[in-house]
Design a protein around this motif. Structure first.
Motif, mmCIF file in Angstrom:
data_model
loop_
_atom_site.group_PDB
_atom_site.id
_atom_site.type_symbol
_atom_site.label_atom_id
_atom_site.label_comp_id
_atom_site.label_asym_id
_atom_site.label_seq_id
_atom_site.Cartn_x
_atom_site.Cartn_y
_atom_site.Cartn_z
ATOM 1 N N LEU A 79 0.519 -1.235 -0.057
ATOM 2 C CA LEU A 79 0.170 0.115 -0.270
ATOM 3 C C LEU A 79 1.040 1.499 -0.062
ATOM 4 C CD1 LEU A 79 -2.629 -0.812 2.884
ATOM 5 C CD2 LEU A 79 -3.223 -0.478 0.372
ATOM 6 N N ASN A 80 0.107 1.648 -0.962
ATOM 7 C CA ASN A 80 1.290 3.268 -0.968
ATOM 8 C C ASN A 80 0.972 4.094 -0.181
ATOM 9 O OD1 ASN A 80 2.330 2.457 -3.188
ATOM 10 N ND2 ASN A 80 1.529 3.669 -4.461
ATOM 11 N N ASN A 81 -0.403 4.588 0.035
ATOM 12 C CA ASN A 81 -0.859 5.075 1.348
ATOM 13 C C ASN A 81 -2.128 4.582 2.109
ATOM 14 O OD1 ASN A 81 -2.226 7.116 2.636
ATOM 15 N ND2 ASN A 81 -2.404 8.777 1.195
ATOM 16 N N PRO A 82 -1.506 4.116 3.238
ATOM 17 C CA PRO A 82 -2.470 3.146 3.944
ATOM 18 C C PRO A 82 -3.747 4.192 4.574
ATOM 19 C CG PRO A 82 -0.268 2.856 4.754
ATOM 20 C CD PRO A 82 -0.378 3.916 3.687
ATOM 21 N N ALA A 83 -3.733 5.171 4.505
ATOM 22 C CA ALA A 83 -4.421 6.422 5.445
ATOM 23 C C ALA A 83 -5.553 6.647 4.518
ATOM 24 C CB ALA A 83 -3.939 7.946 5.667
ATOM 25 N N ALA A 84 -5.242 6.385 3.157
ATOM 26 C CA ALA A 84 -6.428 6.818 2.168
ATOM 27 C C ALA A 84 -7.107 5.040 1.788
ATOM 28 C CB ALA A 84 -5.716 7.398 0.607
ATOM 29 N N TYR A 85 -6.445 4.108 2.191
ATOM 30 C CA TYR A 85 -6.990 3.080 1.774
ATOM 31 C C TYR A 85 -8.219 2.667 2.795
ATOM 32 C CZ TYR A 85 -7.724 -2.272 0.684
ATOM 33 O OH TYR A 85 -8.645 -2.955 0.405
ATOM 34 N N ILE A 86 -7.796 3.124 4.244
ATOM 35 C CA ILE A 86 -8.796 2.446 5.294
ATOM 36 C C ILE A 86 -9.863 3.971 5.200
ATOM 37 C CG2 ILE A 86 -8.894 2.746 7.732
ATOM 38 C CD1 ILE A 86 -5.217 1.819 8.157
ATOM 39 N N THR A 87 -9.440 5.338 4.791
ATOM 40 C CA THR A 87 -10.875 6.177 4.501
ATOM 41 C C THR A 87 -11.989 5.756 3.474
ATOM 42 O OG1 THR A 87 -8.691 7.455 5.379
ATOM 43 C CG2 THR A 87 -11.200 8.509 4.044
ATOM 44 N N ASP A 88 -10.983 5.220 2.278
ATOM 45 C CA ASP A 88 -12.249 4.691 1.515
ATOM 46 C C ASP A 88 -12.871 2.951 2.001
ATOM 47 O OD1 ASP A 88 -11.295 6.332 -0.677
ATOM 48 O OD2 ASP A 88 -9.846 5.279 -1.379
ATOM 49 N N LYS A 89 -12.484 2.466 2.513
ATOM 50 C CA LYS A 89 -13.365 1.230 3.610
ATOM 51 C C LYS A 89 -13.681 1.766 3.916
ATOM 52 C CE LYS A 89 -11.119 -2.052 0.716
ATOM 53 N NZ LYS A 89 -12.130 -2.923 0.616
ATOM 54 N N LEU A 90 -13.744 2.546 4.705
ATOM 55 C CA LEU A 90 -14.638 3.506 6.451
ATOM 56 C C LEU A 90 -16.033 4.017 5.071
ATOM 57 C CD1 LEU A 90 -15.786 3.387 8.978
ATOM 58 C CD2 LEU A 90 -14.210 5.867 9.299
ATOM 59 N N LEU A 91 -15.395 4.644 3.931
ATOM 60 C CA LEU A 91 -17.205 5.688 3.352
ATOM 61 C C LEU A 91 -17.005 4.409 2.099
ATOM 62 C CD1 LEU A 91 -14.417 8.932 2.027
ATOM 63 C CD2 LEU A 91 -16.358 8.558 3.678
ATOM 64 N N GLU A 92 -17.431 3.404 2.548
ATOM 65 C CA GLU A 92 -18.012 2.567 1.739
ATOM 66 C C GLU A 92 -18.761 1.662 2.261
ATOM 67 O OE1 GLU A 92 -15.722 -1.086 0.108
ATOM 68 O OE2 GLU A 92 -14.163 0.343 -1.178
ATOM 69 N N THR A 93 -18.689 1.896 3.899
ATOM 70 C CA THR A 93 -19.966 2.014 4.493
ATOM 71 C C THR A 93 -21.174 2.750 4.741
ATOM 72 O OG1 THR A 93 -18.990 3.272 6.595
ATOM 73 C CG2 THR A 93 -18.443 0.876 6.418
ATOM 74 N N ASN A 94 -20.765 3.538 3.397
ATOM 75 C CA ASN A 94 -21.738 5.077 3.202
ATOM 76 C C ASN A 94 -22.275 4.184 2.190
ATOM 77 O OD1 ASN A 94 -21.000 6.833 5.402
ATOM 78 N ND2 ASN A 94 -20.467 8.249 4.431
ATOM 79 N N GLU A 95 -22.302 3.633 1.854
ATOM 80 C CA GLU A 95 -22.785 2.936 0.340
ATOM 81 C C GLU A 95 -24.133 2.178 0.383
ATOM 82 O OE1 GLU A 95 -20.299 1.532 -1.873
ATOM 83 O OE2 GLU A 95 -19.057 3.852 -1.979
ATOM 84 N N GLN A 96 -24.073 1.450 1.328
ATOM 85 C CA GLN A 96 -25.291 0.648 2.276
ATOM 86 C C GLN A 96 -26.285 1.399 2.137
ATOM 87 O OE1 GLN A 96 -25.007 -1.532 5.767
ATOM 88 N NE2 GLN A 96 -22.742 -2.185 4.473
ATOM 89 N N LYS A 97 -27.682 1.107 1.766
ATOM 90 C CA LYS A 97 -28.904 1.537 1.619
ATOM 91 C C LYS A 97 -29.841 1.765 3.107
ATOM 92 C CE LYS A 97 -34.005 2.359 -0.504
ATOM 93 N NZ LYS A 97 -34.495 1.827 -1.227
ATOM 94 N N GLY A 98 -30.137 3.227 3.839
ATOM 95 C CA GLY A 98 -30.193 3.134 5.085
ATOM 96 C C GLY A 98 -29.491 3.820 5.711
ATOM 97 N N ASP A 99 -28.931 4.125 7.047
ATOM 98 C CA ASP A 99 -28.033 3.965 7.818
ATOM 99 C C ASP A 99 -26.873 3.555 8.019
ATOM 100 O OD1 ASP A 99 -29.369 7.153 8.978
ATOM 101 O OD2 ASP A 99 -30.524 4.733 10.573
ATOM 102 N N ASN A 100 -25.921 3.887 8.167
ATOM 103 C CA ASN A 100 -24.303 3.569 8.317
ATOM 104 C C ASN A 100 -24.281 2.756 8.804
ATOM 105 O OD1 ASN A 100 -21.589 2.890 8.669
ATOM 106 N ND2 ASN A 100 -20.988 4.453 7.638
ATOM 107 N N PRO A 101 -24.190 1.182 9.098
ATOM 108 C CA PRO A 101 -24.038 0.295 9.524
ATOM 109 C C PRO A 101 -23.529 0.527 11.307
ATOM 110 C CG PRO A 101 -22.963 -0.329 8.032
ATOM 111 C CD PRO A 101 -23.549 0.784 7.461
ATOM 112 N N LEU A 102 -21.734 1.542 10.758
ATOM 113 C CA LEU A 102 -21.471 1.987 12.290
ATOM 114 C C LEU A 102 -21.438 2.751 13.432
ATOM 115 C CD1 LEU A 102 -17.821 1.811 10.721
ATOM 116 C CD2 LEU A 102 -18.858 0.000 12.074
ATOM 117 N N ILE A 103 -23.104 3.574 12.485
ATOM 118 C CA ILE A 103 -23.328 4.834 13.417
ATOM 119 C C ILE A 103 -24.824 3.844 14.633
ATOM 120 C CG2 ILE A 103 -24.886 6.405 13.481
ATOM 121 C CD1 ILE A 103 -23.005 6.996 10.764
#
Length: 164
Positions: A79-103
């Motif tokens: 990974l060139n930029n782990p922070a960006a990768y992790i941020t992208d993975k966390l933002l992918e949780t927003n793509e689910q319909k309805g509320d974010n499952p972590l909230i």
């Protein structure tokens, strides 16, 4: 007659030289004052830039990008930029319909989605969430696995109340 012409020419030239000498001295003094003023402004700006740099360094203290010890956990991954990768993975949780499952709250105006993310180190994330009107913050523990999968676990949360 010729003597008088040379005398007047000499006198006229002397007056021009005297005028140029006086005006150039005044110009030098004015320029010196301007230079001094500009130099003091430069010093103030340098101090301002230095204070801004200190603030930026303070703000970046808790940041994965500037934490070599935390980044050492990811050296074996490609990974060139782990922070960006992790941020992208966390933002992918927003793509689910309805509320974010972590909230752990139900959106009141719209669905709660994560907006801003601050990756503190190799284990913790601070995140901001909102539904457009109400907002809160999350403390998330994460684990980046060797297969580049990321597990997120909610550690703590808060929802701000509106006071009108």
């Amino acid at each position: 007659m010729k003597k008088n012409i040379f005398l007047y020419l000499f006198l006229f030239t002397a007056l021009i030289c005297l005028y140029l000498f006086v005006s150039s001295n005044k110009m030098v003094e004015m320029n010196t004052v301007k230079i001094t003023k500009l130099q003091s402004e430069i010093d103030v700006l340098k101090d301002s830039v230095q204070r801004s740099n200190v603030k930026v360094m303070d703000m970046q203290y808790f940041s994965l990008e500037n934490n070599d010890d935390a980044l050492a956990y990811y050296e074996h991954l490609d990974l060139n930029n782990p922070a960006a990768y992790i941020t992208d993975k966390l933002l992918e949780t927003n793509e689910q319909k309805g509320d974010n499952p972590l909230i752990p709250y139900e959106g009141m105006e719209n669905d709660f989605k994560i907006n801003k993310i601050k990756i503190l180190n190799h284990k913790w994330i601070l995140a901001d969430f909102s539904d457009g009107k109400y907002w809160g913050e999350l403390l998330i523990k994460y684990e980046l696995k060797d297969d580049l999968g990321v597990d997120f676990t909610l550690v703590d949360h808060l929802l701000y109340t509106r006071s009108n």
